[in-house]
Design an enzyme around this catalytic site. Structure first.
Site, PDB file in Angstrom:
ATOM      1  N   HIS A 178      -3.618  -9.006   3.632  1.00 59.69           N
ATOM      2  CA  HIS A 178      -5.028  -8.819   4.022  1.00 59.69           C
ATOM      3  C   HIS A 178      -5.574  -9.631   4.967  1.00 59.69           C
ATOM      4  O   HIS A 178      -4.998 -10.713   5.295  1.00 59.69           O
ATOM      5  CB  HIS A 178      -5.816  -9.498   2.719  1.00 59.69           C
ATOM      6  CG  HIS A 178      -5.934  -8.754   1.589  1.00 59.69           C
ATOM      7  ND1 HIS A 178      -6.360  -9.066   0.333  1.00 59.69           N
ATOM      8  CD2 HIS A 178      -5.807  -7.500   1.424  1.00 59.69           C
ATOM      9  CE1 HIS A 178      -6.270  -8.129  -0.635  1.00 59.69           C
ATOM     10  NE2 HIS A 178      -6.001  -6.807  -0.139  1.00 59.69           N
ATOM     11  N   TYR A 224      -9.594 -10.682  -6.678  1.00 64.29           N
ATOM     12  CA  TYR A 224      -8.922 -10.592  -7.696  1.00 64.29           C
ATOM     13  C   TYR A 224      -8.992 -11.931  -8.221  1.00 64.29           C
ATOM     14  O   TYR A 224      -8.462 -11.911  -9.679  1.00 64.29           O
ATOM     15  CB  TYR A 224      -7.150 -10.704  -7.036  1.00 64.29           C
ATOM     16  CG  TYR A 224      -6.785  -9.401  -6.255  1.00 64.29           C
ATOM     17  CD1 TYR A 224      -6.642  -8.367  -7.194  1.00 64.29           C
ATOM     18  CD2 TYR A 224      -7.053  -9.324  -5.032  1.00 64.29           C
ATOM     19  CE1 TYR A 224      -6.415  -6.870  -6.649  1.00 64.29           C
ATOM     20  CE2 TYR A 224      -6.527  -8.036  -4.458  1.00 64.29           C
ATOM     21  CZ  TYR A 224      -6.338  -6.798  -5.187  1.00 64.29           C
ATOM     22  OH  TYR A 224      -6.224  -5.629  -4.376  1.00 64.29           O
ATOM     23  N   HIS A 253      -2.882   2.301  -5.945  1.00 64.35           N
ATOM     24  CA  HIS A 253      -3.840   1.105  -5.439  1.00 64.35           C
ATOM     25  C   HIS A 253      -3.765   0.183  -6.892  1.00 64.35           C
ATOM     26  O   HIS A 253      -3.954  -0.882  -6.731  1.00 64.35           O
ATOM     27  CB  HIS A 253      -4.923   1.555  -5.008  1.00 64.35           C
ATOM     28  CG  HIS A 253      -5.508   0.607  -3.913  1.00 64.35           C
ATOM     29  ND1 HIS A 253      -4.851   0.265  -2.571  1.00 64.35           N
ATOM     30  CD2 HIS A 253      -6.397  -0.055  -3.826  1.00 64.35           C
ATOM     31  CE1 HIS A 253      -5.490  -0.569  -2.046  1.00 64.35           C
ATOM     32  NE2 HIS A 253      -6.458  -0.911  -2.711  1.00 64.35           N
ATOM     33  N   ARG A 263       0.824  -1.286  -0.065  1.00 62.35           N
ATOM     34  CA  ARG A 263       0.146  -0.236  -0.301  1.00 62.35           C
ATOM     35  C   ARG A 263       0.780   1.240   0.050  1.00 62.35           C
ATOM     36  O   ARG A 263       2.067   1.427   0.737  1.00 62.35           O
ATOM     37  CB  ARG A 263      -1.009  -0.060   1.271  1.00 62.35           C
ATOM     38  CG  ARG A 263      -1.675  -1.306   1.427  1.00 62.35           C
ATOM     39  CD  ARG A 263      -2.582  -1.262   2.488  1.00 62.35           C
ATOM     40  NE  ARG A 263      -3.433  -2.381   2.768  1.00 62.35           N
ATOM     41  CZ  ARG A 263      -3.187  -3.387   3.451  1.00 62.35           C
ATOM     42  NH1 ARG A 263      -1.995  -3.483   4.012  1.00 62.35           N
ATOM     43  NH2 ARG A 263      -4.138  -4.259   3.644  1.00 62.35           N
ATOM     44  N   LYS A 316      -1.753  -2.546   7.970  1.00 63.71           N
ATOM     45  CA  LYS A 316      -2.800  -2.219   8.837  1.00 63.71           C
ATOM     46  C   LYS A 316      -2.862  -2.808  10.090  1.00 63.71           C
ATOM     47  O   LYS A 316      -2.460  -4.015  10.160  1.00 63.71           O
ATOM     48  CB  LYS A 316      -4.089  -2.526   8.227  1.00 63.71           C
ATOM     49  CG  LYS A 316      -4.242  -1.517   6.984  1.00 63.71           C
ATOM     50  CD  LYS A 316      -5.568  -1.804   6.262  1.00 63.71           C
ATOM     51  CE  LYS A 316      -5.996  -0.801   5.154  1.00 63.71           C
ATOM     52  NZ  LYS A 316      -7.404  -0.962   4.437  1.00 63.71           N
ATOM     53  N   ARG A 320      -1.086  -1.867  -7.006  1.00 59.55           N
ATOM     54  CA  ARG A 320      -1.215  -3.180  -6.107  1.00 59.55           C
ATOM     55  C   ARG A 320      -2.232  -4.148  -6.731  1.00 59.55           C
ATOM     56  O   ARG A 320      -2.007  -5.236  -6.566  1.00 59.55           O
ATOM     57  CB  ARG A 320      -1.863  -2.411  -5.016  1.00 59.55           C
ATOM     58  CG  ARG A 320      -2.146  -3.374  -3.809  1.00 59.55           C
ATOM     59  CD  ARG A 320      -2.482  -2.664  -2.455  1.00 59.55           C
ATOM     60  NE  ARG A 320      -3.209  -3.527  -1.464  1.00 59.55           N
ATOM     61  CZ  ARG A 320      -2.492  -4.170  -0.619  1.00 59.55           C
ATOM     62  NH1 ARG A 320      -1.430  -4.444  -0.572  1.00 59.55           N
ATOM     63  NH2 ARG A 320      -3.347  -4.843   0.314  1.00 59.55           N
TER      64      ARG A 320
END
Length: 319
Positions: free
Chosen positions: A291, A300, A265, A170, A194, A268
Site C-alpha cells: 500500500h 484492516y 482479493h 494482488r 502498482k 488478500r
C-alpha cells in the site's frame, strides 16, 4: 474495451474538445502507471463530461467551468450513481482539469474547487483462520481416468490459493510472477506492484512445498516452447489469466462448508486481517500489501475490531 456508447460520444466531440482529451488519455497511458481498467474508467468519465459540456452549448475547452462540472456530477446522481461512482467521476474530472492547467490550455485548474462525496469504505468479507487453512489444504479433485494435465492443473490450483493467502499479493501481481522471482532459500517473492514498485514478500513452508510440487511435477507438464519464464501457466502453456485465478479461488472457497465464497482479493483481505490479529504492526502490514498509504491499510484494523465485537456479542453473557 471502450463501450460503443462511449466511442460514439467521443467520435462526436468537436476537435477543440477531442484534441485535449486525446492528449490527456495519452498522458494517462504513458506517464502515470495506471492500470488499463483505470484508464478506461477515467476516459469514459471525461468523455461523458465533455459530451455534457457540448449539450450545454460549450464548444471550446475554456467553456468548461465549475458549473458544468457540478451539473455533470448532479446529473449522474439523478441517474443513480452511488457515492463511489460519483467520487471516481470527480477524481477523473480533477485529473483532466489539472492536465489542462499544466499544459497551458486553461489559466486555472477549476477542478480544485470541485467537491465530491467520499466513497463508503465497506468492510470486506474474510475467512477465519480455520477456514483459510481448510481452503488451502482441501485437495483439488482429479478424476482417476484423467490425464497428466489434470494432475498438473490441480497442483497449480493448489499453489494459486496457497500463494495468495500466504503472501496477500494482488491477483495481477501473482499472474506477473516469473520463475526467477522466487527465492526458495529465503522464501521470498519479488513482486512488481502498482506504479511498478518492486517489493519482497515472504511466504511460509506450506507455500514452499506447494511451489516445489508445482515446479517439479506440474509446470513441466503444461510448459510449451512459448511459455517463457512465467511461474504459473494456463492449460495451453501461456501465462495464467487473471480470470482463471478468480475461478480457482471462488471454487476453492465455495468447497469449504460455512466459508464465504471469495475471490483473490478476499484471500488478500483474509491474510492481512490474520497477520494483524497475530500481532503484526500496521506499517509491516502496509509493506507486505504494497500500500502506498497507511490510511489504506487501516481498514484492516476496523475489520479486526468488528470481528471482536461480533465475538463479544455472541459469547459474553452480558453483551
Amino acid at each position: 474495451m471502450v463501450t460503443s456508447r462511449t466511442a460514439q460520444m467521443r467520435a462526436a466531440l468537436p476537435p477543440a474538445l477531442a484534441e485535449p482529451l486525446d492528449a490527456w488519455v495519452e498522458h494517462l497511458d504513458s506517464g502515470r502507471d495506471l492500470s488499463p481498467h483505470t484508464v478506461r474508467a477515467y476516459t469514459g468519465d471525461v468523455v461523458s463530461l465533455l459530451d455534457h459540456l457540448v449539450r450545454r452549448g460549450g464548444a471550446r475547452i475554456t467553456d468548461l467551468d465549475l458549473a458544468a462540472l457540478r451539473s455533470w456530477l448532479a446529473l449522474g446522481r439523478t441517474r443513480g450513481d452511488g457515492r463511489s461512482t460519483t467520487a471516481r467521476r470527480a477524481a477523473s474530472a480533477r485529473s483532466f482539469t489539472a492536465h489542462l492547467r499544466r499544459t497551458g490550455l486553461t489559466g486555472e485548474d477549476i477542478g480544485l474547487r470541485l467537491a465530491s462525496p467520499r466513497a463508503h469504505r465497506t468492510l470486506p468479507d474474510v475467512l477465519t483462520a480455520d477456514q483459510a487453512r481448510a481452503v488451502a489444504e482441501t485437495p483439488r479433485p482429479v478424476a482417476e481416468d484423467a490425464g497428466p494435465e489434470a494432475g498438473a492443473l490441480a497442483l497449480r490450483d493448489a499453489l494459486v490459493v496457497d500463494l495468495l493467502y500466504a503472501t496477500g499479493i494482488r491477483v495481477g501481481e501473482l499472474v506477473g510472477l516469473d520463475v526467477d522471482d522466487v527465492d526458495h532459500g529465503r522464501r521470498l517473492l519479488r513482486v512488481l506492484g502498482k506504479g511498478r514498485k518492486e517489493r519482497s514478500v515472504p511466504y511460509g513452508v506450506p507455500a514452499e512445498q506447494a511451489l516445489r510440487r508445482w515446479l517439479d511435477a506440474g509446470r513441466p507438464v503444461l510448459s510449451r516452447s512459448g511459455s517463457g519464464p512465467a511461474l504459473l501457466l494456463g492449460v495451453r502453456g501461456g501465462r495464467i489469466d487473471p480470470r482463471e485465478v478468480r475461478r480457482v479461488v471462488h471454487a476453492a472457497t465455495a468447497a469449504v462448508p460455512g466459508a464465504p465464497e471469495l475471490g483473490p482479493h478476499g484471500l488478500r483481505h483474509s491474510a492481512a486481517t490474520h497477520v494483524l490479529e497475530g500481532g503484526a504492526d500496521l506499517r509491516s502490514v502496509q509493506e507486505l500489501l504494497g500500500h502506498a498509504s497507511l490510511a489504506t491499510t487501516q481498514i484492516y484494523t476496523h475489520v479486526t475490531v468488528e470481528r471482536l465485537r461480533a465475538v463479544h456479542a455472541t459469547a459474553h453473557p452480558r453483551a
